[in-house]
Write a protein that holds these residues in place. Structure first.
Motif, short mmCIF file in Angstrom:
data_model
loop_
_atom_site.label_atom_id
_atom_site.label_comp_id
_atom_site.label_asym_id
_atom_site.label_seq_id
_atom_site.Cartn_x
_atom_site.Cartn_y
_atom_site.Cartn_z
N THR A 248 -0.81 -19.33 -63.19
CA THR A 248 -0.19 -20.65 -63.17
C THR A 248 1.13 -20.69 -63.94
OG1 THR A 248 -2.34 -21.73 -62.97
CG2 THR A 248 -0.52 -23.09 -63.76
N TYR B 255 -11.38 -18.77 -63.74
CA TYR B 255 -10.37 -19.72 -64.19
C TYR B 255 -9.35 -19.04 -65.10
CZ TYR B 255 -13.24 -23.66 -62.52
OH TYR B 255 -13.96 -24.55 -61.75
N TYR C 35 -9.67 -24.56 -60.18
CA TYR C 35 -8.82 -23.38 -60.02
C TYR C 35 -8.55 -22.71 -61.38
CZ TYR C 35 -4.75 -20.45 -58.95
OH TYR C 35 -3.88 -19.39 -58.84
N ASN C 36 -7.96 -23.46 -62.30
CA ASN C 36 -7.72 -22.91 -63.63
C ASN C 36 -8.38 -23.72 -64.74
OD1 ASN C 36 -6.08 -25.17 -63.72
ND2 ASN C 36 -4.19 -24.01 -63.40
N ASN D 25 -2.51 -33.26 -65.76
CA ASN D 25 -3.06 -33.07 -64.41
C ASN D 25 -2.06 -32.46 -63.43
OD1 ASN D 25 -1.37 -35.23 -63.74
ND2 ASN D 25 -3.02 -36.73 -63.56
N GLN D 26 -0.82 -32.25 -63.90
CA GLN D 26 0.16 -31.53 -63.09
C GLN D 26 0.05 -30.01 -63.31
OE1 GLN D 26 2.71 -33.00 -61.18
NE2 GLN D 26 2.46 -35.14 -61.72
N LYS E 235 -5.36 -27.46 -62.49
CA LYS E 235 -5.83 -27.70 -61.13
C LYS E 235 -7.35 -27.58 -61.12
CE LYS E 235 -1.57 -27.98 -59.90
NZ LYS E 235 -0.98 -29.34 -59.71
N ASN E 236 -7.99 -28.69 -60.78
CA ASN E 236 -9.44 -28.74 -60.85
C ASN E 236 -10.08 -27.69 -59.95
OD1 ASN E 236 -11.91 -30.01 -61.76
ND2 ASN E 236 -12.12 -30.82 -59.69
#
Length: 425
Positions: A338, A331, A299-300, A292-293, A296-297
């Motif tokens: 990212t 995404y 976003y990707n 979860n780091q 990104k919900n």
């Protein structure tokens, strides 16, 4: 030349092992590496290393006084300048116990969140923090993982790298007869939860007959056969395919349209980064720390906010992304953006700074000159004796001891061994 000894419980094709391989391959040539592992030689399932890197396969479990002395002898024979202990289990305490009075600085590198590693210590924070405190430096992957550290000035944060792969996924294939969801991880149903993925896919398989689910991984714990059995039971053999571990990760990832990763916990999730590096959107659980780091919900990828074994919600997240080509494209573009935050250069330079700082402590390291009180503390707390007492009172251990007692009382050892072998098959 600085001699670095890296201790790792396992030496197989996994996340920590890949990081060690990165370090050895890309660090400055003023560092010389040796690996000490409790695994066994298995060239097919282990990373190739330069010929000058020595690997010692030794077993120190159970960690009796005899094995502690054997480990101590091995360390003295290797005679490193710095020792790095990499892991996220109870095994990280062994090196400290065997190095009392030796002049070698120790770096403990934890590869999971505080919450998850504490579980391996049965939440005995006295033991856990004592092990951390015995090190000269502590390394974590994300700063949030160090929030509960008792001595934060010794903590160094170096994030794992995501290496760009020479492949690109085509997440939008209008003319394709089959689109693929890819999953890559060792078969471990407790952590990687491949059973959740298969069950989630089964709920939407008939709706998406033009989609397939492909799972790849090494069979560390016998979970692969369980997944094959589940696929057969759910009558998914035409849409779900269970494969062995692979070498060509980038090539396989590039054949997919979605990367599904339902792990319950991770330190980082290197393969998630690899999936993003080819442009795959990711579906994972929001409570999977580490992952979860990176994800990104909205976003990707999609982070599923529910319990870590919620097939319905995970299935819904897959369904939404499978049904929305434009969202997959968006995404995918963001996934490629990212990975720039996780460069190999930052990883290597960060670790070289840790090596150099630890080396400056040689001969002044924490375990070289302990007081009597500190020695007693190491003997009682860092030895794990208190931990063992706590562990012996856990429900799992109590049940195990009762069953073992009944087996011995009724002289059913042969039958128990037979049942165990049949179960393992």
């Amino acid at each position: 030349m600085m001699n670095i000894l890296i201790y790792t419980k396992h030496w197989r094709k996994g996340g920590i092992e890949k990081l060690i391989a990165y370090l050895i391959e890309h660090s400055d040539n003023r560092y010389n590496f040796t690996i000490l592992t409790e695994d066994v030689p298995d060239p097919k399932n282990q990373y190739e290393l330069p010929i000058n890197v020595r690997i010692y396969f030794r077993r120190y479990s159970p960690f009796t006084d005899k094995n502690k002395n054997n480990l101590r002898s091995a360390i003295k024979n290797i005679d490193p300048d710095v020792i790095v202990v990499m892991g996220s289990t109870r095994e990280i305490y062994k090196i400290s116990r065997a190095s009392i009075g030796l002049p070698y600085p120790i770096v403990i590198s934890e590869h999971n969140s505080n919450k998850e590693i504490a579980k391996n210590f049965y939440n005995d924070y006295d033991f856990y923090n004592a092990v951390r405190n015995a090190a000269d430096l502590n390394h974590v992957i994300f700063s949030s993982f160090a929030e509960d550290y008792p001595n934060k000035d010794k903590v160094r944060v170096v994030t794992n790298p995501i290496l760009p792969l020479d492949y690109r996924a085509s997440v939008s294939e209008p003319g394709a007869t089959k689109k693929k969801i890819i999953h890559i991880a060792r078969y471990d149903l407790n952590q990687k939860q491949q059973d959740i993925l298969v069950r989630s896919f089964s709920l939407i398989a008939q709706k998406h007959l033009d989609w397939e689910l492909h799972l790849y991984g090494g069979d560390w714990f016998g979970g692969q056969q369980e997944i094959k059995n589940l696929v057969s039971k759910l009558d998914l053999s035409n849409q779900v395919f269970v494969h062995d571990a692979i070498e060509n990760v980038g090539e396989v990832l590039s054949t997919g349209s979605i990367f599904a990763f339902p792990s319950a916990y991770e330190g980082f999730g290197l393969v998630v980064g690899e999936a993003m590096s080819v442009g795959l959107p990711v579906v994972a659980f929001a409570d999977c720390e580490g992952v979860n780091q990176i994800v990104k919900n909205g976003y990707n990828g999609t982070l599923v906010s529910s319990s870590l074994r919620d097939c319905d919600m995970f299935s819904q997240a897959l369904d939404n992304l499978m049904s929305d080509e434009e969202k997959r494209k968006e995404y995918s573009i963001n996934a490629l953006k990212t990975i720039s935050d996780f460069s190999l250069e930052k990883f290597i330079s960060g670790w070289e700074e840790i090596f150099d700082e630890a080396f400056s402590l040689k001969g002044k390291n924490k375990l070289l000159n302990l007081s009597d009180i500190e020695q007693h503390y190491m003997d009682v707390v860092v030895s794990g004796l208190l931990f063992d007492k706590i562990y012996s009172r856990t429900p799992k251990k109590i049940i195990f001891n009762k069953v073992r007692s009944i087996i011995h009382k009724l002289r059913l050892q042969k039958l128990a061994r037979y049942i165990y072998r049949k179960f393992k098959k």
